[in-house]
Design an enzyme around this catalytic site. Sequence first.
Site, PDB file in Angstrom:
ATOM      1  NE  ARG A  61      -2.825  -1.537  -0.662  1.00  0.00           N
ATOM      2  CZ  ARG A  61      -2.579  -2.794  -1.026  1.00  0.00           C
ATOM      3  NH1 ARG A  61      -2.542  -3.767  -0.158  1.00  0.00           N
ATOM      4  NH2 ARG A  61      -2.372  -3.083  -2.292  1.00  0.00           N
ATOM      5  CG  HIS A 111      -8.611   5.440  11.226  1.00  0.00           C
ATOM      6  ND1 HIS A 111      -9.676   5.169  10.409  1.00  0.00           N
ATOM      7  CD2 HIS A 111      -9.141   5.597  12.472  1.00  0.00           C
ATOM      8  CE1 HIS A 111     -10.802   5.175  11.117  1.00  0.00           C
ATOM      9  NE2 HIS A 111     -10.497   5.443  12.371  1.00  0.00           N
ATOM     10  CG  LEU A 205     -20.493   6.989  -5.700  1.00  0.00           C
ATOM     11  CD1 LEU A 205     -20.188   8.042  -6.767  1.00  0.00           C
ATOM     12  CD2 LEU A 205     -19.586   5.775  -5.890  1.00  0.00           C
TER      13      LEU A 205
HETATM   14  P1  NAD Z   1     -15.220   2.850   3.156  1.00  0.00           P
HETATM   15  O1  NAD Z   1     -14.444   2.161   2.084  1.00  0.00           O
HETATM   16  O2  NAD Z   1     -15.885   2.051   4.201  1.00  0.00           O
HETATM   17  O3  NAD Z   1     -16.368   3.744   2.448  1.00  0.00           O
HETATM   18  C1  NAD Z   1     -16.082   4.522   1.318  1.00  0.00           C
HETATM   19  C2  NAD Z   1     -17.295   5.386   1.007  1.00  0.00           C
HETATM   20  O4  NAD Z   1     -16.934   6.240  -0.070  1.00  0.00           O
HETATM   21  C3  NAD Z   1     -18.535   4.603   0.557  1.00  0.00           C
HETATM   22  O5  NAD Z   1     -19.671   5.107   1.247  1.00  0.00           O
HETATM   23  C4  NAD Z   1     -18.637   4.900  -0.942  1.00  0.00           C
HETATM   24  O6  NAD Z   1     -19.970   4.978  -1.388  1.00  0.00           O
HETATM   25  C5  NAD Z   1     -17.966   6.249  -1.033  1.00  0.00           C
HETATM   26  N1  NAD Z   1     -17.350   6.519  -2.336  1.00  0.00           N
HETATM   27  C6  NAD Z   1     -16.767   5.651  -3.193  1.00  0.00           C
HETATM   28  N2  NAD Z   1     -16.306   6.292  -4.265  1.00  0.00           N
HETATM   29  C7  NAD Z   1     -16.594   7.616  -4.085  1.00  0.00           C
HETATM   30  C8  NAD Z   1     -16.390   8.791  -4.881  1.00  0.00           C
HETATM   31  N3  NAD Z   1     -15.771   8.747  -6.063  1.00  0.00           N
HETATM   32  N4  NAD Z   1     -16.838   9.965  -4.383  1.00  0.00           N
HETATM   33  C9  NAD Z   1     -17.466  10.034  -3.175  1.00  0.00           C
HETATM   34  N5  NAD Z   1     -17.698   8.959  -2.409  1.00  0.00           N
HETATM   35  C10 NAD Z   1     -17.267   7.756  -2.863  1.00  0.00           C
HETATM   36  O7  NAD Z   1     -14.238   3.896   3.771  1.00  0.00           O
HETATM   37  P2  NAD Z   1     -14.182   4.629   5.180  1.00  0.00           P
HETATM   38  O8  NAD Z   1     -15.547   5.047   5.569  1.00  0.00           O
HETATM   39  O9  NAD Z   1     -13.091   5.613   5.037  1.00  0.00           O
HETATM   40  O10 NAD Z   1     -13.740   3.531   6.255  1.00  0.00           O
HETATM   41  C11 NAD Z   1     -12.791   2.598   5.981  1.00  0.00           C
HETATM   42  C12 NAD Z   1     -11.499   2.528   6.753  1.00  0.00           C
HETATM   43  O11 NAD Z   1     -10.567   2.029   5.792  1.00  0.00           O
HETATM   44  C13 NAD Z   1     -10.861   3.770   7.251  1.00  0.00           C
HETATM   45  O12 NAD Z   1     -10.624   3.553   8.588  1.00  0.00           O
HETATM   46  C14 NAD Z   1      -9.505   3.906   6.543  1.00  0.00           C
HETATM   47  O13 NAD Z   1      -8.468   4.016   7.504  1.00  0.00           O
HETATM   48  C15 NAD Z   1      -9.310   2.639   5.786  1.00  0.00           C
HETATM   49  N6  NAD Z   1      -8.950   2.799   4.350  1.00  0.00           N
HETATM   50  C16 NAD Z   1      -8.233   3.872   3.932  1.00  0.00           C
HETATM   51  C17 NAD Z   1      -7.960   4.058   2.573  1.00  0.00           C
HETATM   52  C18 NAD Z   1      -7.142   5.252   2.143  1.00  0.00           C
HETATM   53  O14 NAD Z   1      -6.309   5.717   2.905  1.00  0.00           O
HETATM   54  N7  NAD Z   1      -7.370   5.799   0.938  1.00  0.00           N
HETATM   55  C19 NAD Z   1      -8.409   3.136   1.635  1.00  0.00           C
HETATM   56  C20 NAD Z   1      -9.149   2.035   2.091  1.00  0.00           C
HETATM   57  C21 NAD Z   1      -9.409   1.893   3.453  1.00  0.00           C
END
Ligand code: NAD
Length: 237
Positions: A61, A111, A205
């Site tokens: 990652r 986190h 989204l």
């Molecule tokens: P989640 O994956 O549970 O939810 C993601 C949300 O984003 C969903 O509701 C989805 O509908 C929405 N979404 C998807 N694409 C989108 C877009 N283009 N525009 C707007 N919304 C969009 O994520 P979470 O709620 O952040 O919780 C998950 C945990 O996972 C966190 O604690 C985090 O630490 C970790 N995580 C982090 C990353 C990262 O750093 N990018 C990636 C994956 C997971």
Amino acid sequence: MLGAMIRSIVILTGAGISAESGVPTFRASDGLWENHRIEDVATPQAFRRNPTLVQTFYDQRRAFLGQVEPNAAHHALARLEAEWSGDFLLVTQNVDDLHDRAGHNHLVHMHGELNAALCTRCRAARPWRGPLIGNPPCPACGQSGTLRPDIVWFGEMPYHMDRIETALAAADLFVSIGTSGAVYPAAGFVELARHAGAHTLELNLEPSAGTPMFHEARHGPASVLVPAWVEEMLAAD
Ligand code: NAD
Ligand code: ZN
């Protein structure tokens, strides 16, 4: 709601804001994170059971961050922080560095961060760019084999909770962007903010588990919704 009535903004972001940069979200329809069950890569028990698997997962990652860039939503929030005349705090659940690279002075990673390592012996957290596999020595205490990703796993206490709760208690506006509302305590921030009298807005989204808790919800891709909302805020500031 008029920007002129709002002085203090708290924003919570989740994996959805980074999705259009090419970073997969957590609970995509299969409930897996990059093909792994969450309990195999995101708990202290998983790390004890199979440290090689967990270190390799986060090493991958971390390395992948070099292949992605902040998108229009990250840049819009950086512009809002730079130009907003009142108080501003960005709280992210994301462990990627895309908000950091967009440019913020008032950002907390509740986190943890992929680009940091935590020593299980001396508890020092330090910036970390390379792999953790291979037992590199801790930069603080010199011990080998004690570093882990500085990521808050399930069952562990999120970072910066005092600062976040203080900001929520003083917020006039709370905005949740790209988060599923499934992971606590972040999922409870909307209630804390409402209780403090803030207006609450969801940008996601699709409707999330938390949608009914918000005064207002807008649904669509973050790269479109967030820049449009920032324009509104700055026009009214
Ligand atoms: P989640 O994956 O549970 O939810 C993601 C949300 O984003 C969903 O509701 C989805 O509908 C929405 N979404 C998807 N694409 C989108 C877009 N283009 N525009 C707007 N919304 C969009 O994520 P979470 O709620 O952040 O919780 C998950 C945990 O996972 C966190 O604690 C985090 O630490 C970790 N995580 C982090 C990353 C990262 O750093 N990018 C990636 C994956 C997971
Ligand atoms: Zn150490």
